[in-house]
Design an enzyme around this catalytic site. Structure first.
Site, mmCIF file in Angstrom:
data_model
loop_
_atom_site.group_PDB
_atom_site.id
_atom_site.type_symbol
_atom_site.label_atom_id
_atom_site.label_comp_id
_atom_site.label_asym_id
_atom_site.label_seq_id
_atom_site.Cartn_x
_atom_site.Cartn_y
_atom_site.Cartn_z
ATOM 1 N N GLU A 33 -23.783 -25.774 4.637
ATOM 2 C CA GLU A 33 -23.021 -26.913 3.686
ATOM 3 C C GLU A 33 -22.586 -28.030 3.997
ATOM 4 O O GLU A 33 -23.203 -28.682 2.979
ATOM 5 C CB GLU A 33 -21.663 -26.065 4.091
ATOM 6 C CG GLU A 33 -21.305 -24.946 3.904
ATOM 7 C CD GLU A 33 -21.408 -24.111 1.833
ATOM 8 O OE1 GLU A 33 -21.687 -25.712 1.470
ATOM 9 O OE2 GLU A 33 -21.054 -23.109 1.346
ATOM 10 N N TYR A 116 -13.750 -29.559 1.469
ATOM 11 C CA TYR A 116 -15.407 -28.855 0.820
ATOM 12 C C TYR A 116 -15.472 -28.202 1.597
ATOM 13 O O TYR A 116 -15.543 -26.676 2.307
ATOM 14 C CB TYR A 116 -15.444 -29.810 0.414
ATOM 15 C CG TYR A 116 -16.683 -28.547 -0.267
ATOM 16 C CD1 TYR A 116 -17.089 -26.977 -1.309
ATOM 17 C CD2 TYR A 116 -18.090 -28.334 0.414
ATOM 18 C CE1 TYR A 116 -17.695 -26.532 -1.475
ATOM 19 C CE2 TYR A 116 -19.226 -27.364 0.129
ATOM 20 C CZ TYR A 116 -19.281 -26.500 -0.611
ATOM 21 O OH TYR A 116 -19.961 -25.220 -0.782
ATOM 22 N N ASP A 134 -16.259 -26.753 -5.639
ATOM 23 C CA ASP A 134 -17.061 -28.286 -5.589
ATOM 24 C C ASP A 134 -17.958 -28.626 -7.496
ATOM 25 O O ASP A 134 -16.889 -27.925 -8.334
ATOM 26 C CB ASP A 134 -18.935 -27.322 -4.841
ATOM 27 C CG ASP A 134 -19.555 -26.350 -5.755
ATOM 28 O OD1 ASP A 134 -18.842 -25.943 -6.951
ATOM 29 O OD2 ASP A 134 -20.413 -25.970 -5.748
ATOM 30 N N CYS A 189 -23.597 -21.481 -16.086
ATOM 31 C CA CYS A 189 -22.447 -22.339 -16.254
ATOM 32 C C CYS A 189 -23.340 -23.808 -16.118
ATOM 33 O O CYS A 189 -21.714 -24.283 -15.092
ATOM 34 C CB CYS A 189 -21.219 -22.032 -16.681
ATOM 35 S SG CYS A 189 -20.453 -22.947 -16.914
ATOM 36 N N CYS A 196 -24.968 -19.956 -22.409
ATOM 37 C CA CYS A 196 -23.886 -18.701 -22.025
ATOM 38 C C CYS A 196 -23.730 -17.349 -23.240
ATOM 39 O O CYS A 196 -22.842 -16.661 -22.366
ATOM 40 C CB CYS A 196 -22.693 -19.487 -23.839
ATOM 41 S SG CYS A 196 -22.271 -20.846 -23.040
ATOM 42 N N CYS A 199 -23.898 -15.796 -19.883
ATOM 43 C CA CYS A 199 -23.063 -15.961 -18.802
ATOM 44 C C CYS A 199 -21.453 -13.690 -18.958
ATOM 45 O O CYS A 199 -21.301 -13.584 -19.970
ATOM 46 C CB CYS A 199 -22.453 -16.630 -19.354
ATOM 47 S SG CYS A 199 -20.503 -16.493 -17.953
ATOM 48 N N CYS A 205 -14.438 -16.358 -22.274
ATOM 49 C CA CYS A 205 -14.066 -17.791 -22.108
ATOM 50 C C CYS A 205 -13.247 -18.904 -22.763
ATOM 51 O O CYS A 205 -13.635 -19.140 -24.313
ATOM 52 C CB CYS A 205 -15.722 -18.104 -21.919
ATOM 53 S SG CYS A 205 -16.009 -20.217 -21.753
#
Length: 289
Positions: A33, A116, A134, A189, A196, A199, A205
């Site tokens: 991270e 975070y 994030d 995305c 799309c 997705c 959406c």
């Protein structure tokens, strides 16, 4: 947003990354991270693997000098992250029995660990239920939930509350959902040219239903690198990482022609603790001489 749809998609389409594997420890997750902040996965992966082989526990990293840590950090960029990770490792080794804490508030108390990172380690390292936000997550929520072309300025309070309402109640499912939400923003995305048609959330959406309106919020700053102080600092550090001995100022002067900017950057590296000056006036990585 149906969590099961996203979790199932992630099980099939999520990337096989070493810090996601069952055998990865919470320490490995913490290292990943820190390294992944503003740095692509492809650049992080080989360095992460080298670090975990060399320093498999916080105590192992804590015994290394700051100079060793900066050398191993290489060209990942933003080298202060390496020193923050070193400081966190020392605190974990001394105060937590060499075990990365699982609690968000305890993680936040470690040096250099922000909102975070603390949540990401609790969720991805321990399978806890907590919102992790994030840039990718903010973009998915902005589009799929709010029908906006992209997320506006960040707000920890608002962004965390947005994701909190989406999380499944069961801890393990919530952790998987958090990983899936982040992966969707990274792979599908995306900011430019979202895929799309691929997705899993396409049918529900809000952005699709609104006709995919363009983002009309504040312009986002474009980060450049060439000619910036960040580039010059990196060039100066490259010289010190590439030598076994302290170097004279004249050697550093060769990396950049603009003396004012070059000297300003060297001074900032000294202030940040990324460079030290030896008694005879030469320069070296910290803790090596």
């Amino acid at each position: 947003m149906d969590p099961d749809i996203l979790i199932d998609w992630f099980a099939e389409q999520g990337r096989d990354l070493p810090w996601r594997r069952p055998e990865c420890t919470p320490w490995g997750v913490l290292v990943s991270e820190i390294m992944l902040q503003q740095t692509p996965v492809a650049r992080v992966r080989p360095v992460w693997e080298e670090w975990l082989e060399r320093w498999p526990r916080p105590s192992a990293l804590a015994t290394a000098s700051q100079g060793e840590v900066l050398r191993a950090w290489g060209k990942l960029g933003y080298p202060r992250r390496a020193l923050r990770l070193h400081a966190a490792a020392d605190a974990i080794a001394r105060e937590h029995g060499d075990v990365v804490p699982a609690d968000v508030d305890t993680l936040l108390a470690l040096p250099g660990i922000g909102v975070y990172t603390a949540r990401a380690v609790a969720v991805f390292g321990y399978g806890r239920r907590a919102p992790v936000v994030d840039t990718n997550v903010r973009r998915v929520v902005a589009r799929a939930v709010h029908g906006a072309g992209d997320a506006g300025p960040a707000s920890n309070t608002r962004d965390l509350a947005d994701v909190e309402t989406l999380l499944p109640e069961q801890e393990a499912r919530a952790a998987k959902f958090s990983a899936a939400l982040m992966e969707l923003g990274a792979l599908v995305c995306v900011a430019r040219g979202p895929r799309c048609a691929d997705c899993p959330l396409h049918a529900d959406c809000a952005w699709q239903h609104a006709g995919r309106p363009a983002y009309n919020g504040p312009a986002k700053p474009v980060q450049r690198f060439a000619g910036t102080d960040r580039q010059v600092r990196g060039l100066l550090l490259d010289v010190l990482r590439g030598t076994a001995e302290p170097v004279p100022k004249e050697r550093l002067d060769l990396v950049w022609s603009k003396a004012g900017q070059r000297d300003r950057c060297l001074d900032s590296l000294l202030v940040d603790g990324l460079v030290e000056q030896t008694p005879d006036g030469r320069f070296a990585l910290p803790g090596e001489y």
